[in-house]
Design a protein around this motif. Structure first.
Motif, mmCIF file in Angstrom:
data_model
loop_
_atom_site.group_PDB
_atom_site.id
_atom_site.type_symbol
_atom_site.label_atom_id
_atom_site.label_comp_id
_atom_site.label_asym_id
_atom_site.label_seq_id
_atom_site.Cartn_x
_atom_site.Cartn_y
_atom_site.Cartn_z
ATOM 1 N N GLY A 89 0.800 -1.220 0.000
ATOM 2 C CA GLY A 89 0.000 0.000 0.000
ATOM 3 C C GLY A 89 0.829 1.265 0.000
ATOM 4 N N MET A 90 0.406 2.235 -0.788
ATOM 5 C CA MET A 90 1.134 3.491 -0.907
ATOM 6 C C MET A 90 1.065 4.319 0.369
ATOM 7 N N GLU A 91 0.015 4.158 1.158
ATOM 8 C CA GLU A 91 -0.103 4.945 2.383
ATOM 9 C C GLU A 91 1.078 4.679 3.312
ATOM 10 N N GLN A 92 1.459 3.408 3.422
ATOM 11 C CA GLN A 92 2.576 3.035 4.275
ATOM 12 C C GLN A 92 3.872 3.678 3.771
ATOM 13 N N GLU A 93 4.057 3.650 2.473
ATOM 14 C CA GLU A 93 5.285 4.198 1.905
ATOM 15 C C GLU A 93 5.330 5.719 2.008
ATOM 16 N N GLN A 94 4.196 6.368 1.810
ATOM 17 C CA GLN A 94 4.149 7.819 1.966
ATOM 18 C C GLN A 94 4.505 8.216 3.392
ATOM 19 N N ALA A 95 4.041 7.431 4.354
ATOM 20 C CA ALA A 95 4.386 7.696 5.752
ATOM 21 C C ALA A 95 5.889 7.531 5.977
ATOM 22 N N LEU A 96 6.490 6.530 5.328
ATOM 23 C CA LEU A 96 7.937 6.327 5.441
ATOM 24 C C LEU A 96 8.694 7.516 4.873
ATOM 25 N N CYS A 97 8.300 7.991 3.705
ATOM 26 C CA CYS A 97 8.990 9.130 3.090
ATOM 27 C C CYS A 97 8.869 10.382 3.957
ATOM 28 N N ARG A 98 7.689 10.585 4.541
ATOM 29 C CA ARG A 98 7.527 11.728 5.441
ATOM 30 C C ARG A 98 8.456 11.597 6.644
ATOM 31 N N PRO A 132 8.450 -10.801 -11.219
ATOM 32 C CA PRO A 132 8.854 -12.176 -10.917
ATOM 33 C C PRO A 132 8.080 -12.774 -9.745
ATOM 34 N N TYR A 133 7.077 -12.075 -9.227
ATOM 35 C CA TYR A 133 6.486 -12.408 -7.940
ATOM 36 C C TYR A 133 5.532 -13.603 -7.983
ATOM 37 N N THR A 134 5.138 -14.037 -6.796
ATOM 38 C CA THR A 134 4.158 -15.108 -6.660
ATOM 39 C C THR A 134 2.757 -14.561 -6.880
ATOM 40 N N SER A 135 1.803 -15.468 -7.018
ATOM 41 C CA SER A 135 0.422 -15.039 -7.263
ATOM 42 C C SER A 135 -0.154 -14.252 -6.101
ATOM 43 N N GLU A 136 0.199 -14.612 -4.866
ATOM 44 C CA GLU A 136 -0.360 -13.862 -3.736
ATOM 45 C C GLU A 136 0.108 -12.404 -3.770
ATOM 46 N N ILE A 137 1.346 -12.178 -4.162
ATOM 47 C CA ILE A 137 1.857 -10.818 -4.289
ATOM 48 C C ILE A 137 1.242 -10.135 -5.497
ATOM 49 N N GLN A 138 1.241 -10.837 -6.623
ATOM 50 C CA GLN A 138 0.718 -10.240 -7.856
ATOM 51 C C GLN A 138 -0.761 -9.883 -7.727
ATOM 52 N N ASP A 139 -1.523 -10.758 -7.136
ATOM 53 C CA ASP A 139 -2.956 -10.471 -6.962
ATOM 54 C C ASP A 139 -3.164 -9.246 -6.082
ATOM 55 N N ALA A 140 -2.324 -9.092 -5.056
ATOM 56 C CA ALA A 140 -2.427 -7.916 -4.189
ATOM 57 C C ALA A 140 -2.076 -6.644 -4.959
ATOM 58 N N ILE A 141 -1.060 -6.720 -5.820
ATOM 59 C CA ILE A 141 -0.685 -5.562 -6.640
ATOM 60 C C ILE A 141 -1.826 -5.181 -7.575
ATOM 61 N N ALA A 143 -4.996 -5.827 -7.319
ATOM 62 C CA ALA A 143 -6.139 -5.302 -6.568
ATOM 63 C C ALA A 143 -5.927 -3.831 -6.216
ATOM 64 N N ARG A 144 -4.713 -3.449 -5.860
ATOM 65 C CA ARG A 144 -4.443 -2.055 -5.507
ATOM 66 C C ARG A 144 -4.521 -1.157 -6.738
ATOM 67 N N TYR A 145 -4.013 -1.609 -7.854
ATOM 68 C CA TYR A 145 -4.138 -0.805 -9.080
ATOM 69 C C TYR A 145 -5.601 -0.669 -9.504
ATOM 70 N N ALA A 148 -7.412 1.816 -7.554
ATOM 71 C CA ALA A 148 -7.029 3.181 -7.914
ATOM 72 C C ALA A 148 -7.578 3.599 -9.276
ATOM 73 N N GLY A 149 -8.347 2.723 -9.908
ATOM 74 C CA GLY A 149 -9.007 3.083 -11.157
ATOM 75 C C GLY A 149 -8.309 2.628 -12.423
ATOM 76 N N PHE A 150 -7.297 1.767 -12.295
ATOM 77 C CA PHE A 150 -6.582 1.275 -13.467
ATOM 78 C C PHE A 150 -7.145 -0.077 -13.900
ATOM 79 N N GLU A 151 -6.962 -0.383 -15.176
ATOM 80 C CA GLU A 151 -7.333 -1.693 -15.711
ATOM 81 C C GLU A 151 -6.043 -2.453 -16.017
ATOM 82 N N ILE A 152 -5.894 -3.618 -15.447
ATOM 83 C CA ILE A 152 -4.741 -4.461 -15.750
ATOM 84 C C ILE A 152 -5.147 -5.405 -16.877
ATOM 85 N N VAL A 153 -4.626 -5.139 -18.066
ATOM 86 C CA VAL A 153 -5.056 -5.893 -19.251
ATOM 87 C C VAL A 153 -4.163 -7.094 -19.520
ATOM 88 N N HIS A 154 -3.028 -7.153 -18.841
ATOM 89 C CA HIS A 154 -2.121 -8.294 -18.982
ATOM 90 C C HIS A 154 -1.246 -8.345 -17.746
#
Length: 244
Positions: A89-98, A132-141, A143-145, A148-154
Motif C-alpha cells: 500500500g502506498m499509504e505506508q510508503e508515503q508515511a515512510l517518506c515523510r 517475478p512475484y508469486t500469485s499472492e503478491i501479484q494479486d495484491a498488486i 487489486a491495488r491498481y 485506484a481506477g486502473f485496468e490491468i489488461v495483462h
C-alpha cells in the motif's frame, strides 16, 4: 587553479539481496559522472511473500536505520528503491517518506511514487504488469491498481519468492514477456521489481511495439535526477521514460 565542485549526491535504500540496482544505476548515470554521485544503504530483505516474517522486513524502524546512515553522507535526496508499496500500500510508503524527511531533513521519494507520477504523466489507464512475484503478491498488486481506477489488461508472474533469485532472469527473457504483453494493447507496460533486469530492454521493445515500457530501476533514476535538479533526458538509449 580550478575549484572542486562537489557533485550532487543521491541516496538509495536497497534490499540487501538486490544485485541489479547498483550496476544498472551506475550505467544509467554515466552522463552525470562529474555532476552526480549515488550512494547506497542496505537493509535485510531475503524473500518476498505476504507472510508476517516477510512483511516485517519492511518495518519502518529498520529502514530508518539505513536512511540515517545515508544522511551521514549528506545526500541531497533519499529514494526507497523497492516496490513493496505495490502490494503493501502506498499509504505506508508515503508515511515512510515523510518520516525520512522529518528525521533527516532530506527530501525522500520512492520507486512506486515515481511509477505513479510517470503513469499520470502518460495518461495511462490500461496497464500491463510484469513481475517475478508469486500469485499472492501479484494479486495484491493488481487489486491495488484496480482500486485506484486502473485496468490491468495483462500480467506476467514468475511465481518466485526471491529476492536474490529475481536477478537471475536474463534481460532477453523479460523482453519476451514485454513483447507478449503488447498484444493486449496496454497504454504502458510496467516492469515492477528493482532486482529484475528490465531496464536494458525498454528502448528496444518500445521501438518494436510503440508502447512505453517503465522499468523500476529506470524510473527511480528518472525521479531522483529530477529531485536534484538534473535533466533525465540526457540519458539516451534506455527508453522513453527519460524524456517524460
Amino acid at each position: 587553479m580550478s575549484t572542486f565542485v562537489s557533485p550532487k549526491r543521491i541516496g538509495m535504500l536497497t534490499p540487501s539481496s538486490n544485485t541489479v540496482i547498483e550496476p544498472y544505476t551506475s550505467r544509467l548515470f554515466m552522463p552525470f559522472m562529474e555532476t552526480v554521485s549515488v550512494h547506497y544503504a542496505r537493509f535485510k530483505v531475503t524473500g518476498i511473500s505476504l507472510s508476517p516474517e516477510s512483511v516485517k522486513q519492511f518495518d519502518h524502524d529498520t529502514i530508518m536505520e539505513a536512511a540515517h546512515r545515508l544522511a551521514e553522507a549528506s545526500v541531497d535526496c533519499i529514494a526507497w528503491s523497492g516496490t513493496a508499496a505495490a502490494w503493501l500500500g502506498m499509504e505506508q510508503e508515503q508515511a515512510l517518506c515523510r518520516r525520512i524527511t522529518e528525521e533527516t531533513g532530506i527530501r525522500a521519494t520512492s520507486t512506486m511514487a515515481a511509477f505513479a507520477e510517470a503513469v499520470e504523466r502518460l495518461g495511462a489507464k490500461r496497464l500491463a504488469l510484469i513481475t517475478p512475484y508469486t500469485s499472492e503478491i501479484q494479486d495484491a498488486i493488481i487489486a491495488r491498481y484496480q482500486a485506484a481506477g486502473f485496468e490491468i489488461v495483462h500480467d506476467t508472474r514468475l511465481e518466485d519468492q526471491g529476492n536474490f533469485s529475481f536477478a537471475t532472469y536474463p534481460s532477453d527473457q523479460i523482453k519476451g514477456y514485454a513483447m507478449s504483453a503488447a498484444e493486449s494493447k496496454p497504454d504502458a507496460i510496467l516492469i515492477v521489481c528493482t532486482n529484475f533486469r528490465g531496464a536494458p530492454i525498454a528502448a528496444e521493445v518500445e521501438a518494436a511495439i510503440g508502447i512505453p515500457v517503465i522499468d523500476s530501476v529506470s524510473i527511480t533514476a528518472w525521479q531522483t535526477l529530477r529531485l536534484v535538479g538534473e535533466d533525465p533526458s540526457e540519458i539516451m538509449g534506455w527508453g522513453s521514460v527519460f524524456a517524460l
